[in-house]
Design a protein around this motif. Structure first.
Motif, PDB file in Angstrom:
ATOM      1  N   LEU A   1       0.887  -1.202  -0.134  1.00  0.00           N
ATOM      2  CA  LEU A   1      -0.039  -0.192   0.059  1.00  0.00           C
ATOM      3  C   LEU A   1       0.797   1.293  -0.116  1.00  0.00           C
ATOM      4  O   LEU A   1       0.505   2.264  -0.608  1.00  0.00           O
ATOM      5  N   VAL A   2       1.881   1.141   0.856  1.00  0.00           N
ATOM      6  CA  VAL A   2       2.775   2.628   1.016  1.00  0.00           C
ATOM      7  C   VAL A   2       3.524   2.640  -0.439  1.00  0.00           C
ATOM      8  O   VAL A   2       3.710   3.873  -0.825  1.00  0.00           O
ATOM      9  N   TYR A   3       3.863   1.433  -0.926  1.00  0.00           N
ATOM     10  CA  TYR A   3       4.524   1.609  -2.252  1.00  0.00           C
ATOM     11  C   TYR A   3       3.600   2.222  -3.415  1.00  0.00           C
ATOM     12  O   TYR A   3       3.922   3.276  -4.240  1.00  0.00           O
ATOM     13  N   ARG A   4       2.352   1.717  -3.382  1.00  0.00           N
ATOM     14  CA  ARG A   4       1.331   2.407  -4.440  1.00  0.00           C
ATOM     15  C   ARG A   4       1.111   3.877  -3.877  1.00  0.00           C
ATOM     16  O   ARG A   4       0.858   4.614  -4.803  1.00  0.00           O
ATOM     17  N   LEU A   5       1.070   4.152  -2.649  1.00  0.00           N
ATOM     18  CA  LEU A   5       1.058   5.512  -2.265  1.00  0.00           C
ATOM     19  C   LEU A   5       2.107   6.515  -2.677  1.00  0.00           C
ATOM     20  O   LEU A   5       2.219   7.449  -3.163  1.00  0.00           O
ATOM     21  N   ASN A   6       3.439   5.893  -2.605  1.00  0.00           N
ATOM     22  CA  ASN A   6       4.488   6.397  -3.063  1.00  0.00           C
ATOM     23  C   ASN A   6       4.424   6.801  -4.595  1.00  0.00           C
ATOM     24  O   ASN A   6       5.026   7.811  -5.025  1.00  0.00           O
ATOM     25  N   LYS A   7       4.011   5.971  -5.380  1.00  0.00           N
ATOM     26  CA  LYS A   7       3.914   5.847  -6.920  1.00  0.00           C
ATOM     27  C   LYS A   7       2.848   7.152  -7.334  1.00  0.00           C
ATOM     28  O   LYS A   7       3.129   7.596  -8.390  1.00  0.00           O
ATOM     29  N   LEU A   8       2.272   7.486  -6.389  1.00  0.00           N
ATOM     30  CA  LEU A   8       1.180   8.662  -6.618  1.00  0.00           C
ATOM     31  C   LEU A   8       1.844   9.989  -6.498  1.00  0.00           C
ATOM     32  O   LEU A   8       1.460  10.966  -7.304  1.00  0.00           O
TER      33      LEU A   8
END
Length: 642
Positions: A478-485
């Protein structure tokens, strides 16, 4: 303008605001026509944000004598617009006539109209002076404006008509007048609501009757709600009781409305009354069995876990058995509301949140969170903003940690997932706004959600010390997905910037008991999951620039040391230059930060070459691979290449 003329401009403005006609006349009589024109047509910004000309502010405060003097002697621009505040609303693009009509100053309205003011001059949201008078219920002004060619059919940007606003505000005399003048009672706002909907949901029985007497049709809005259902959902018992006597309302519609009315009384924040709730639920159940040959059974839905998997009562005996059981009546009512309104109705979550808040007040955090998660799910299911919901979770989670109540990891993970979804939607709406989207409001919500997700990250790091490998993997994903934003505030601050900044704002309702910045564990999580350690804000500060200015290098040495080490080990450049021409080493405000940085100094040949390119202002754009251009940019202030 010069300092002296700025003072004079303010003197003229406040004389107009306070109705000092003699003083204003004396000031203006000493000025040239050009100076008078400049003084009267420039706006003054007040402390509360209002931005008006002398004519607008005089009209707003009802100074008819002064308005007449200005119009007859000075010829100010009668159509000039300003920004004013009415009843808590900020109105942009308001003319002097709009302000006079909205404030209820009939004499000023007459003066302005006689002087040629445009009676249909709209604001930015397409609100006319007539609409402003309808909002305030000033029939005298409404009549005068319509007698002077004001168009009663002009709707605002939401296609909300003068008739609708008068019905909503409960002004029966204005509604009757507009109907007599030919206002269409069946006109629909963009949300699908008619004047009948607005009157019904606000409990104005007399206006509901008047509209129906003029032939208003009973239709549904975009959420499938009729005026009857809208009134029941808002606990408007008088309107419901009247509408169910109408011949066009079927037996099933009467049952649904009365049952919804009872269910709404059981969980309404403003009109909570369990006695009335039970009365209407019992009355409805009797109606279901009133004809033995045609019993109307409920079409039950799948039980909702958040409602304790409650199954609705099907008989009078079952209902009477829970008469004195408050929790049972609450759950029965929440289940009824969701069945009648449907999961796609945006009105369903409000009472769910209220019931959860009551549980929280009684330290039943488990029940509170179950209900709030369900409300969150319903809102995101319908693409409704959840900015307040997410912050509410950060607050209650912080409260639980602070008082020592155990948190369920999955609950926090679910909220983190909802945060990521909401930020994805915020970004999409800012790029491709819909017809009803306010981009500025979306940006404000976006920034609020960035801060909230940071709180949630801080909270979840406190739980990850004891979580399973699977849970850790899910959170990292989830945090990886958040960072990709690549989310960032207006100032260009990323989550990592905010996480290492002692100035990051923290909500003061329980959250500040748990969330402190800079936070080393949260920074580590972000870095491990792909946060850009060299991201620059609008001042070209990297997270390393931010942390080296931390003012507690001794008392909180471990935080300072851990963050600097994690940043540098992840590739943070120590020779990046901000807008002040400072590297992180030069931006350090303590010897402690400098010492830590010195231990990590590893200047590569690549960095030295990039620094040389910037230092000697060598042309590089288009001469080096594109991947190197951004790298070179890190090593010096941006310079226009040519």
């Amino acid at each position: 303008m010069s300092e002296v003329s700025e003072t004079l401009k303010n003197k003229v403005y406040f004389a107009a605001r306070d109705g000092c006609a003699v003083l204003l006349c004396a000031i203006l009589s000493e000025k040239t026509p050009e100076e008078v024109h400049e003084l009267l047509n420039q706006q003054v910004i007040e402390e509360d944000g209002q931005k008006c000309t002398p004519l607008i502010v005089a009209a707003r405060h009802g100074h008819d004598r002064l308005v007449k003097m200005l119009l007859s002697k000075c010829q100010p621009d009668i159509e000039q617009e300003g920004t004013v505040k009415f009843d808590g609303y900020v109105i942009e693009g308001a003319s002097a006539l709009w302000c006079a009509a909205g404030a209820g100053h009939l004499n000023v309205v007459k003066t302005l109209v006689k002087s040629g003011a445009n009676v249909n001059h709209p604001t930015r949201t397409n609100s006319t002076p007539l609409r402003a008078a309808c909002f305030d219920g000033r029939l005298d002004i409404v009549k005068y404006l319509t007698e002077h060619n004001a168009d009663i059919h002009i709707a605002n940007k939401y296609n909300n008509t003068c008739l609708m606003i008068a019905a909503y505000k409960g002004h029966l005399d204005v509604v009757s007048f507009l109907l007599e003048k030919g206002a269409n009672p069946d006109e629909k706002a963009h949300c699908g609501a008619t004047a009948l909907h607005f009157a019904a949901e606000c409990g104005h029985v007399a206006i509901v009757k008047e509209l129906l007497d003029y032939g208003a049709l009973i239709t549904t809005n975009e959420n499938g709600m009729s005026p009857l259902i809208a009134a029941a959902e808002r606990t408007r018992a008088d309107v419901v009781e009247y509408l169910i006597t109408r011949p066009e309302v079927s037996h099933q519609e009467k049952i649904d409305a009365l049952e919804l009315l009872g269910a709404s009384f059981a969980n309404d924040k403003d009109n909570y009354c369990l006695q009335r709730a039970y009365y209407y639920l019992h009355r409805t159940m009797e109606m279901r069995y009133s004809n033995p040959n045609d019993i109307v059974l409920k079409e039950l839905c799948k039980p909702v876990p958040a409602y304790e998997n409650w199954v609705e009562c099907q008989t009078l005996e079952e209902l009477e058995a829970i008469q004195n059981n408050q929790n049972a009546l609450h759950m029965e009512s929440l289940a009824i509301r969701e069945r009648i309104l449907g999961t796609h109705n945006p009105e369903v979550p409000h009472p769910v949140i209220f019931r959860g808040a009551v549980f929280a007040d009684n330290a039943r955090f488990d029940r509170c969170i179950e209900l709030w998660l369900h409300a969150l799910h319903l809102r995101q299911l319908n693409n409704v903003s959840v900015v307040k919901d997410l912050l509410r979770f950060a607050q209650v989670f912080s409260q639980m940690i602070h008082v020592g109540v155990e948190l369920t990891f999955l609950h926090v993970e679910n909220v983190l997932n909802a945060c990521v979804i909401e930020l994805e939607r915020n970004k999409e709406k800012m790029v491709n706004p819909g017809p009803k989207d306010d981009v500025e409001q979306i940006m404000e919500e976006f920034e609020s959600n960035i801060t909230t997700v940071l709180y949630i990250l801080v909270i979840i790091t406190k739980l990850m010390k004891t979580c399973t490998k699977k849970e850790e993997f899910r959170v990292n994903s989830l945090v990886y997905r958040l960072n990709k934003l690549n989310v960032a505030t207006r100032e260009g601050k990323t989550l990592l910037h905010l996480c290492v900044d002692a100035e990051t704002p923290v909500d003061d309702f329980h959250t500040n008991d748990v969330c402190k910045f800079p936070c080393a564990t949260t920074a580590k999580l972000l870095i491990q999951c792909g946060a850009d350690v060299n991201a620059m804000d609008c001042n070209r500060n990297t997270p390393l620039h931010v942390i080296v200015s931390y003012q507690k290098p001794i008392s909180d040495f471990l935080t300072l040391h851990a963050i600097i080490m994690d940043l540098t080990e992840a590739g943070a450049h120590m020779d990046t230059v901000n807008n002040h021409g400072e590297t992180p080493f030069q931006a350090a405000t303590s010897g402690v930060a400098e010492i830590i940085l010195r231990t990590q100094t590893k200047l590569s040949l690549k960095c030295m070459a990039a620094k040389a390119v910037k230092s000697f202002n060598l042309t590089y754009q288009g001469h080096v691979p594109q991947s190197l251009e951004s790298f070179i940019e890190l090593h010096g202030p941006a310079v226009k290449q040519g």
